[in-house]
Design a protein around this motif. Sequence first.
Motif, short mmCIF file in Angstrom:
data_model
loop_
_atom_site.label_atom_id
_atom_site.label_comp_id
_atom_site.label_asym_id
_atom_site.label_seq_id
_atom_site.Cartn_x
_atom_site.Cartn_y
_atom_site.Cartn_z
N UNK A 197 0.83 -1.21 0.00
CA UNK A 197 0.00 0.00 0.00
C UNK A 197 0.87 1.26 0.00
N UNK A 198 1.89 1.26 0.83
CA UNK A 198 2.76 2.43 0.90
C UNK A 198 3.51 2.64 -0.42
N UNK A 199 4.00 1.55 -1.00
CA UNK A 199 4.74 1.65 -2.26
C UNK A 199 3.85 2.14 -3.40
N UNK A 200 2.58 1.74 -3.39
CA UNK A 200 1.65 2.23 -4.41
C UNK A 200 1.47 3.74 -4.26
N UNK A 201 1.28 4.19 -3.02
CA UNK A 201 1.12 5.63 -2.77
C UNK A 201 2.38 6.40 -3.18
N UNK A 202 3.54 5.87 -2.84
CA UNK A 202 4.79 6.55 -3.17
C UNK A 202 4.97 6.65 -4.69
N UNK A 203 4.67 5.58 -5.41
CA UNK A 203 4.83 5.60 -6.87
C UNK A 203 3.86 6.59 -7.51
N UNK A 204 2.64 6.68 -6.99
CA UNK A 204 1.66 7.64 -7.52
C UNK A 204 2.12 9.07 -7.28
N UNK A 205 2.62 9.34 -6.08
CA UNK A 205 3.05 10.70 -5.74
C UNK A 205 4.28 11.10 -6.56
N UNK A 206 5.16 10.15 -6.82
CA UNK A 206 6.33 10.45 -7.65
C UNK A 206 5.92 10.73 -9.09
N UNK A 207 4.99 9.96 -9.61
CA UNK A 207 4.50 10.21 -10.96
C UNK A 207 3.83 11.57 -11.03
N UNK A 208 3.05 11.90 -10.01
CA UNK A 208 2.39 13.21 -9.97
C UNK A 208 3.40 14.34 -9.91
N UNK A 209 4.47 14.17 -9.13
CA UNK A 209 5.51 15.21 -9.03
C UNK A 209 6.19 15.43 -10.39
N UNK A 210 6.41 14.35 -11.12
CA UNK A 210 7.01 14.48 -12.45
C UNK A 210 6.07 15.22 -13.40
N UNK A 211 4.78 14.89 -13.34
CA UNK A 211 3.80 15.59 -14.18
C UNK A 211 3.80 17.08 -13.88
N UNK A 212 3.81 17.44 -12.60
CA UNK A 212 3.82 18.85 -12.22
C UNK A 212 5.07 19.56 -12.75
N UNK A 213 6.20 18.86 -12.72
CA UNK A 213 7.43 19.45 -13.24
C UNK A 213 7.35 19.64 -14.76
N UNK A 214 6.75 18.68 -15.46
CA UNK A 214 6.61 18.80 -16.90
C UNK A 214 5.69 19.96 -17.27
N UNK A 215 4.63 20.13 -16.51
CA UNK A 215 3.71 21.25 -16.76
C UNK A 215 4.40 22.58 -16.50
N UNK A 216 5.17 22.64 -15.41
CA UNK A 216 5.91 23.86 -15.11
C UNK A 216 6.94 24.16 -16.19
N UNK A 217 7.42 23.10 -16.85
CA UNK A 217 8.39 23.26 -17.92
C UNK A 217 7.77 23.55 -19.27
#
Length: 264
Positions: A197-217
């Motif tokens: 459960x924790x690893x699923x949450x961590x992977x989702x949050x990391x993917x979301x952080x990458x998306x936010x960086x791409x949008x900012x870029x």
Amino acid sequence: MKNLKKWSAVFSVAGLTVAGISLATTVVADDFANVEVPASGLNERFQRYGAVVPVNSLQLVGYGAGKLTKQDVTELLGVPNDSLATEQDNSWQYNVNLPLNDEDYLVCQYQVSFTQQILVSSEWRRPQCNRLFSELSQHAPPQILSFSADFLFEFDSYALSSQGRRELQQAVQDAQASLGGRSVLVTGHADQIGSAEYNMHLSEQRAKAVVEALIQGGGNPEKITYVGRGENDSIVSCPGLVGVSLKECLAPNRRVDILFNRNT
């Protein structure tokens, strides 16, 4: 989903690996319902009308088996053709217009199937539709960028490092400039250390952080989808190891994949 020409180009940029991928050939469905009606009895309600769906969206669905949710599929393909289809149904059908030339198109039936809300398969009803889609896909095979999570993030964190953010944005901008791709699927992966459960949450949050960086870029938020896969889709397993040795061995499993296409 498709029988593409196999090709690849691999290079490294501070923890980044880039590789072309080929997708598996679609299995044409045998379980689509057929309706036998005499030609003289065909009327307006038997005429099929399809929707225009970008080829790259269909490619992303083909790649997304085991990764995409029903919401992800809806964002890529729209709502199912069957107006009676519900969120609880495990199979959705679409009528898709595949272009034949500048003016004509072939209306094809396309089915996606789910298990526990996750996409498990997709298929074309007719072999000619599968062949046409394969031909269209060959002009723009999808490309995947795979980033080491240890390069982008601190261990057990989903906050992007400054260096990781810069390299991520630059690598994606360079790749998109050469490929012209605008539709993007970001997939986060974790290792097996900790609970599922924790690893699923961590992977989702990391993917979301990458998306936010791409949008900012400068990325288009309407063209970017993300999903977390947790400890699923592991590249390596490390039986018998513990502590630092286990962490180092499992490093390839901690990654973020970015899939995009030439097509718009």
